[in-house]
Design a protein around this motif. Structure first.
Motif, PDB file in Angstrom:
ATOM      1  N   MET A   1     -36.280  46.619 -10.124  1.00 41.65           N
ATOM      2  CA  MET A   1     -36.627  47.626  -9.121  1.00 41.65           C
ATOM      3  C   MET A   1     -37.785  47.117  -8.260  1.00 41.65           C
ATOM      4  O   MET A   1     -38.703  46.475  -8.752  1.00 41.65           O
ATOM      5  CB  MET A   1     -37.029  48.937  -9.812  1.00 41.65           C
ATOM      6  CG  MET A   1     -37.389  50.060  -8.842  1.00 41.65           C
ATOM      7  SD  MET A   1     -37.894  51.575  -9.686  1.00 41.65           S
ATOM      8  CE  MET A   1     -36.352  52.050 -10.456  1.00 41.65           C
ATOM      9  N   ILE A   2     -37.695  47.398  -6.966  1.00 41.61           N
ATOM     10  CA  ILE A   2     -38.770  47.054  -6.036  1.00 41.61           C
ATOM     11  C   ILE A   2     -39.346  48.360  -5.499  1.00 41.61           C
ATOM     12  O   ILE A   2     -38.611  49.195  -4.950  1.00 41.61           O
ATOM     13  CB  ILE A   2     -38.252  46.198  -4.866  1.00 41.61           C
ATOM     14  CG1 ILE A   2     -37.632  44.901  -5.388  1.00 41.61           C
ATOM     15  CG2 ILE A   2     -39.371  45.890  -3.880  1.00 41.61           C
ATOM     16  CD1 ILE A   2     -36.932  44.078  -4.309  1.00 41.61           C
ATOM     17  N   GLU A   3     -40.663  48.540  -5.672  1.00 38.19           N
ATOM     18  CA  GLU A   3     -41.328  49.764  -5.219  1.00 38.19           C
ATOM     19  C   GLU A   3     -42.386  49.408  -4.181  1.00 38.19           C
ATOM     20  O   GLU A   3     -43.313  48.650  -4.466  1.00 38.19           O
ATOM     21  CB  GLU A   3     -41.972  50.479  -6.395  1.00 38.19           C
ATOM     22  CG  GLU A   3     -40.970  50.917  -7.457  1.00 38.19           C
ATOM     23  CD  GLU A   3     -41.641  51.417  -8.718  1.00 38.19           C
ATOM     24  OE1 GLU A   3     -41.738  52.637  -8.899  1.00 38.19           O
ATOM     25  OE2 GLU A   3     -42.075  50.554  -9.523  1.00 38.19           O
ATOM     26  N   ILE A   4     -42.223  49.963  -2.988  1.00 36.14           N
ATOM     27  CA  ILE A   4     -43.119  49.683  -1.874  1.00 36.14           C
ATOM     28  C   ILE A   4     -43.771  50.989  -1.441  1.00 36.14           C
ATOM     29  O   ILE A   4     -43.072  51.967  -1.145  1.00 36.14           O
ATOM     30  CB  ILE A   4     -42.345  49.038  -0.706  1.00 36.14           C
ATOM     31  CG1 ILE A   4     -41.892  47.628  -1.124  1.00 36.14           C
ATOM     32  CG2 ILE A   4     -43.163  49.001   0.570  1.00 36.14           C
ATOM     33  CD1 ILE A   4     -41.070  46.901  -0.085  1.00 36.14           C
ATOM     34  N   VAL A  24     -36.223  50.225  -3.923  1.00 35.69           N
ATOM     35  CA  VAL A  24     -34.914  49.583  -4.078  1.00 35.69           C
ATOM     36  C   VAL A  24     -34.539  49.690  -5.551  1.00 35.69           C
ATOM     37  O   VAL A  24     -35.207  49.103  -6.408  1.00 35.69           O
ATOM     38  CB  VAL A  24     -34.947  48.112  -3.627  1.00 35.69           C
ATOM     39  CG1 VAL A  24     -33.556  47.509  -3.711  1.00 35.69           C
ATOM     40  CG2 VAL A  24     -35.505  47.998  -2.217  1.00 35.69           C
ATOM     41  N   ARG A  25     -33.484  50.425  -5.838  1.00 30.23           N
ATOM     42  CA  ARG A  25     -33.147  50.749  -7.219  1.00 30.23           C
ATOM     43  C   ARG A  25     -32.050  49.828  -7.776  1.00 30.23           C
ATOM     44  O   ARG A  25     -31.262  49.272  -7.013  1.00 30.23           O
ATOM     45  CB  ARG A  25     -32.707  52.210  -7.312  1.00 30.23           C
ATOM     46  CG  ARG A  25     -33.773  53.166  -6.790  1.00 30.23           C
ATOM     47  CD  ARG A  25     -33.418  54.627  -6.999  1.00 30.23           C
ATOM     48  NE  ARG A  25     -34.439  55.478  -6.397  1.00 30.23           N
ATOM     49  CZ  ARG A  25     -35.596  55.767  -6.964  1.00 30.23           C
ATOM     50  NH1 ARG A  25     -35.869  55.270  -8.162  1.00 30.23           N
ATOM     51  NH2 ARG A  25     -36.470  56.551  -6.363  1.00 30.23           N
ATOM     52  N   THR A 148     -33.909  41.345 -10.810  1.00 33.06           N
ATOM     53  CA  THR A 148     -34.031  41.686  -9.397  1.00 33.06           C
ATOM     54  C   THR A 148     -33.733  40.455  -8.560  1.00 33.06           C
ATOM     55  O   THR A 148     -34.284  39.377  -8.819  1.00 33.06           O
ATOM     56  CB  THR A 148     -35.444  42.210  -9.075  1.00 33.06           C
ATOM     57  OG1 THR A 148     -35.672  43.412  -9.823  1.00 33.06           O
ATOM     58  CG2 THR A 148     -35.601  42.507  -7.593  1.00 33.06           C
ATOM     59  N   VAL A 149     -32.868  40.606  -7.567  1.00 35.51           N
ATOM     60  CA  VAL A 149     -32.485  39.494  -6.686  1.00 35.51           C
ATOM     61  C   VAL A 149     -32.750  39.928  -5.249  1.00 35.51           C
ATOM     62  O   VAL A 149     -32.288  40.980  -4.809  1.00 35.51           O
ATOM     63  CB  VAL A 149     -31.002  39.129  -6.863  1.00 35.51           C
ATOM     64  CG1 VAL A 149     -30.601  38.008  -5.901  1.00 35.51           C
ATOM     65  CG2 VAL A 149     -30.721  38.714  -8.303  1.00 35.51           C
ATOM     66  N   ALA A 175     -23.210  45.497 -10.222  1.00 39.59           N
ATOM     67  CA  ALA A 175     -22.398  46.136 -11.255  1.00 39.59           C
ATOM     68  C   ALA A 175     -22.963  45.881 -12.647  1.00 39.59           C
ATOM     69  O   ALA A 175     -22.731  46.676 -13.573  1.00 39.59           O
ATOM     70  CB  ALA A 175     -20.957  45.638 -11.171  1.00 39.59           C
ATOM     71  N   GLN A 176     -23.733  44.793 -12.805  1.00 40.36           N
ATOM     72  CA  GLN A 176     -24.388  44.496 -14.080  1.00 40.36           C
ATOM     73  C   GLN A 176     -25.684  45.289 -14.257  1.00 40.36           C
ATOM     74  O   GLN A 176     -26.376  45.139 -15.258  1.00 40.36           O
ATOM     75  CB  GLN A 176     -24.693  43.004 -14.169  1.00 40.36           C
ATOM     76  CG  GLN A 176     -23.467  42.118 -14.217  1.00 40.36           C
ATOM     77  CD  GLN A 176     -23.803  40.633 -14.080  1.00 40.36           C
ATOM     78  OE1 GLN A 176     -24.980  40.251 -14.087  1.00 40.36           O
ATOM     79  NE2 GLN A 176     -22.785  39.809 -13.955  1.00 40.36           N
ATOM     80  N   GLY A 177     -26.035  46.119 -13.271  1.00 37.33           N
ATOM     81  CA  GLY A 177     -27.245  46.918 -13.360  1.00 37.33           C
ATOM     82  C   GLY A 177     -28.469  46.258 -12.777  1.00 37.33           C
ATOM     83  O   GLY A 177     -29.590  46.738 -12.979  1.00 37.33           O
ATOM     84  N   ARG A 178     -28.295  45.186 -12.018  1.00 38.68           N
ATOM     85  CA  ARG A 178     -29.443  44.501 -11.414  1.00 38.68           C
ATOM     86  C   ARG A 178     -29.793  45.135 -10.070  1.00 38.68           C
ATOM     87  O   ARG A 178     -28.975  45.803  -9.440  1.00 38.68           O
ATOM     88  CB  ARG A 178     -29.131  43.014 -11.233  1.00 38.68           C
ATOM     89  CG  ARG A 178     -28.758  42.304 -12.531  1.00 38.68           C
ATOM     90  CD  ARG A 178     -28.398  40.858 -12.258  1.00 38.68           C
ATOM     91  NE  ARG A 178     -27.640  40.280 -13.362  1.00 38.68           N
ATOM     92  CZ  ARG A 178     -28.139  39.408 -14.242  1.00 38.68           C
ATOM     93  NH1 ARG A 178     -29.395  39.005 -14.139  1.00 38.68           N
ATOM     94  NH2 ARG A 178     -27.380  38.939 -15.218  1.00 38.68           N
ATOM     95  N   THR A 179     -31.014  44.875  -9.644  1.00 34.48           N
ATOM     96  CA  THR A 179     -31.471  45.304  -8.326  1.00 34.48           C
ATOM     97  C   THR A 179     -31.144  44.200  -7.334  1.00 34.48           C
ATOM     98  O   THR A 179     -31.563  43.055  -7.523  1.00 34.48           O
ATOM     99  CB  THR A 179     -32.989  45.562  -8.330  1.00 34.48           C
ATOM    100  OG1 THR A 179     -33.286  46.571  -9.300  1.00 34.48           O
ATOM    101  CG2 THR A 179     -33.471  46.014  -6.965  1.00 34.48           C
TER     102      THR A 179
END
Length: 317
Positions: A1-4, A24-25, A148-149, A175-179
């Motif tokens: 997750m990216i939190e801004i 970004v979830r 996270t990518v 789909a694998q649950g990544r951001t």
């Protein structure tokens, strides 16, 4: 997750990023859109600590990027595909990164195969085409198997097969649950790949929504109607919330505010023939252009330059 949170970046008197606030979830591909100069690359650089914020904060997976003991295993990043030593082979470049993070050699071989670099893995990266350089940059981003990518223009230079490959890769990672956070100027690709959108202009947040809602808010859809009695039908269609356009004397109308079913029913009730009834959705590109029209810093001219007047021949007399 990216939190801004309330992110600001100033360069002297210029504010490149102006109070951005979004998250970004995981589990979805989030597209990052904006005109040139909107602050996308600056924002991405601040996510991974390459630029320091003037104010505000950025966290990746709950921490600042520089607080992670093994950041390559937290967030994989592609910002500049050609930022590699041109004399190194693709394998040696990835292996050097792996050694600094305690990543086993087998993972290097896995990402080489995953990104289609097997046949050129031992060749110097400096001789790579733009597309192969992109693949190598993506391989480096995936090396640590991060949750996270974040990729900046990942399809730049890729051929059609490569574009389809990156599209499937990104949706598979989500789909694998990544951001998955991706910037691109190719609206057609974002429409096929992203589920959510972050749109910025002149450093400010313009939209934080889904692709479907973004398009709907921009006008949703219209219906193309072809009838030999267009003038009469236009009058029948008129009503609150309904917009009908069409050239005088033309058999074609464009109707917003009614569904194709409602239009067809109305034509049947009044005995009007229809040659065509086609639903037309607003494209992501059209929606994006409408939203960012006032945020574009660099406008090109649509008028071709005029040819210079022919020089007068000098007299040789």
């Amino acid at each position: 997750m990216i939190e801004i949170h309330q992110l600001v970046k100033r360069y002297g008197e210029k504010t490149a990023v102006d109070g951005l606030d979004f998250t970004v979830r995981p589990g979805t591909v989030t597209g990052f859109l904006g005109p040139n100069g909107a602050g996308k690359s600056t924002t991405m650089r601040m996510v991974v600590g390459l630029d320091a914020p003037s104010s505000g904060s950025v966290q990746v997976n709950g921490r600042r990027y520089d607080r992670h003991p093994a950041p390559l295993q937290e967030v994989g990043v592609l910002l500049e595909a050609k930022s590699i030593h041109p004399g190194r082979s693709a394998f040696n470049h990835l292996n050097a990164l792996a050694l600094t993070h305690g990543i086993p050699r087998r993972r290097v071989e896995e990402v080489i195969e995953l990104t289609g670099l097997t046949q050129v893995a031992r060749k110097r990266a400096g001789a790579f085409s733009l597309g192969m350089g992109q693949r190598l940059g993506i391989a480096a981003a995936l090396l640590g198997d991060p949750q996270t990518v974040m990729l900046d223009e990942p399809v730049n230079g890729l051929d059609p097969e490569g574009v389809q490959w990156i599209r499937n890769l990104l949706t598979g990672l989500a789909a694998q649950g990544r951001t998955v956070f991706v910037s691109s100027h190719l609206m057609s690709e974002m429409a096929q790949t992203a589920t959510n959108l972050i749109v910025v202009g002149r450093g400010k947040l313009l939209a934080d929504t889904t692709v479907a809602r973004f398009i709907q808010d921009a006008g949703g859809q219209s219906v193309k109607v072809l009838t030999p009695q267009a003038s009469r039908f236009r009058d029948l269609l008129a009503g609150p919330g309904v917009e009908v356009t069409g050239a005088p004397g033309s058999e074609e109308l464009t109707v917003s505010g009614l569904t194709a079913r409602q239009i067809g029913t109305l034509a049947f009730e009044h005995g009007l023939p229809l040659y065509e009834l086609t639903t037309q959705a607003v494209s992501l590109e059209e929606a994006f252009m409408a939203m960012t029209e006032d945020s574009v810093e660099y406008h090109g001219s649509t008028t071709p330059p005029s040819s210079p007047a022919p020089a007068l021949a000098r007299s040789t007399a």
